[in-house]
Scaffold this active site. Sequence first.
Site: not given
Length: 254
Positions: A40, A106, A138
């Site tokens: 990321e 995300k 994440c």
Amino acid sequence: MRVALSQITSSPSPSSNLELVAAQVKAAAADGASVVLFPEATMACFGTSLGPLAEPVDGPWASEVRAIATEHDVLVVAGMFTPSPDGRVFNTLLATGRDRHVGYDKIHLYDAFGFQESRTVAPGDELVVLGDVGVATCYDVRFPGVFTGLADKGASAVLLGASWGAGPGKREQWELLVRARALDSTCWVVACGQADPGTPSTAPTGIGHSLVAAPDGSVFASLGAEPGLLVVDLDLERVAKTRENIPVLANRRI
């Protein structure tokens, strides 16, 4: 499937980070990798003003990554930032190369441990699967439904890019969560984080310790805190065998 995890420390400069991507992809391809996973925020590290850097997935930065992927005939997956209509940005995981060029925005934003990602980042709302490979970012790793949802859409492996926040117990949580999501979904989970930059930060700039978890939740391979390139061979047939022995997807009632 041979996958390379490129555990880097990205800087605030997208152009400098492109040079790092090019060098790491070249090294991974020379070792036979067909997929190269970056963390990321590969485009620019957290703690940087993201709005002025954001570009669409057909913009200059992503197009350069696509050219690198095409040159070495690999699929490159790397974190970047794209504009959101509401003035924020999307935290996007770009997947490009081998006739693919898509972005995953995300879904779960890191509003935890005193950090508020949603202040500057807008959430996505759609899972992305490329054949038998799914992608996630994440904080998504704390939400089992992302990974079982990717498995339901055909994923046998999930590529997870991260820039994990440091703090007491955070490494243990990272490793536990990656292994748990592999077991939940009976998928390979390939989790590549930013290396530990070695300087304290209030932003999630990374702790390293990228790892690959097998479909039964065991640790298959891992790195330490420092930058590194880890190349692994994923046996996708192991997914089917694990799902026969641990049929949690088939046995769900809710």
